[in-house]
Enzyme design. Sequence first.
Site, mmCIF file in Angstrom:
data_model
loop_
_atom_site.group_PDB
_atom_site.id
_atom_site.type_symbol
_atom_site.label_atom_id
_atom_site.label_comp_id
_atom_site.label_asym_id
_atom_site.label_seq_id
_atom_site.Cartn_x
_atom_site.Cartn_y
_atom_site.Cartn_z
ATOM 1 N N PRO A 133 0.827 -1.211 0.000
ATOM 2 C CG PRO A 133 -0.908 -1.582 1.525
ATOM 3 C CD PRO A 133 0.392 -2.171 1.039
ATOM 4 C CB CYS A 134 1.213 3.549 -2.585
ATOM 5 S SG CYS A 134 -0.474 3.819 -3.213
ATOM 6 C CD GLN A 135 -2.725 3.678 2.020
ATOM 7 O OE1 GLN A 135 -1.699 3.041 1.889
ATOM 8 N NE2 GLN A 135 -3.868 3.119 2.354
#
EC number: 2.1.1.37
Length: 516
Positions: A133-135
Amino acid sequence: METGEVLVIDLFAGPGGLGEGISSVTHTNGNKPFQIGVSVEKEPSAHKTLTTRAFYRKIKELDSGLEDYFNYVRGKLTRDEIFELYPQQAQEAFYETLEEPRALGEDNELIHTRIRELLTTHQGPKIVIGGPPCQAYSLAGRSRNAGIKDYKAEDDHRNFLYKEYLKVLSIAQPDVFVMENVRGILSAKLNGKVMFPQILEDLRDPGLVTEVSDVAKYRVFSLVVEASDPNDPQYLDSSDFLIRSEKYGIPQARHRVILLGVRQDIDRVPDTIQPMEQSVSVEQVLSDLPPLRSGLSKQKDIQKDWEEQVQINANKLKNILKSRFDREAVDNLNLEPMLGLERQSSRFLELEHNIPAHIQNWYLDNHPGCVLNHATRGHMTSDLLRYAYSAAFTKLSGGISPKARDYPLELAPAHENWDSGAHADRFRTQAANKCATTVTSHISKDGHYFIHYDPQQCRSLTVREAARLQTFPDNYLFEGTRTQQYVQVGNAVPPYLAQQIGSVVMVLLESNYAGA
């Protein structure tokens, strides 16, 4: 390679875009060599979509399998009913997706045990795919984090989820891995130091980080720039790992970092994916879908009221637009409301398709004969006028969506920062004659960045339209609420791009095992 020879371990799978593309790769002998053994996803609605798709893949070749699946997506069968028709395939699908949502870092014992089980029964090639996940890496996420009091990147677990990826590499030691992430990973910093070079080093030697002995090392390649030295693939610039999707037949300017790791004992160099001569436009992939009206929010939603409001807006817009554009061009622009439009439609119009030949079958093969996930959200009446203005402006300007400065005072929203320049793109039309801007999970919020190019419809894009821009096949059903569906689509890897990557991997593995 024969069907089923390549085991796929899909991590951080989302709704399954990367797995869909890779598992669809077809050998010249007609076999599909990539078989997904396990898909890991923690978000419940995405997990449900993932399981439905796994089930579809298992029944589509069976007698009546496609027909029953189509009955499910058309609402003629419930999910429980179709699973009861194919209990073995349903069980296999749930097994593939770990029965329920699971998270790396939280459910490692179960996930790692499952992977080890698969490795004991599979003797052929194997690949690991997925993007943490890239948040915390994304530019937007970093902007949000900057506003959080006492935020420290070194304390944000999301910055280190790629290490969960490394743990799986240490267990599976795949022939190849494919890791996807946002562009922001190239510039993300930790304690003032750019993280990406260290991430590359960690991926080259995962056992060093996980402290597991006898773990294979990897060479990490770009999929779009050839390595100057295949034995030590160092690249001049970290941006060499950036894939600009619009160059590869995707109707969207989606720029993502995708790394291809090849185990060091494999003496082969992967090909790069090849750019396509022509880009694909928004209109080419959306024009055959049923036109819809938007809903009316903050008031009772009545079709006639919508039509009357759009008609009032049309008259206003003519005068506004004539102050900026050629009067004859404005007079020739149809801003009248389409009468009798519904807010959702599953009716497949089967109009003449403008979808380019190279991707038409990708969208339309095994078509359910209806349109899935095609429903509009509601908009305030004031936004209907802004949407129509934005779409009309974009059309008259040849594809340039208006900035905040291009809106007359009477259309300016009541936002304190409207004139500051910080929200110059608050309303953005996806121009018909260009590829779309990046479809992100923000589309689940309000749709202002994703306005349909047709000023007569005055609305944002539907889930299906966003899915078309992401190159999901038309028979791909997104489960969950509409908001959850938007998030799934926005976070996904374009499956058609993933298929091209899978083809590169297939050629690499075939060459290696044929020469072994």
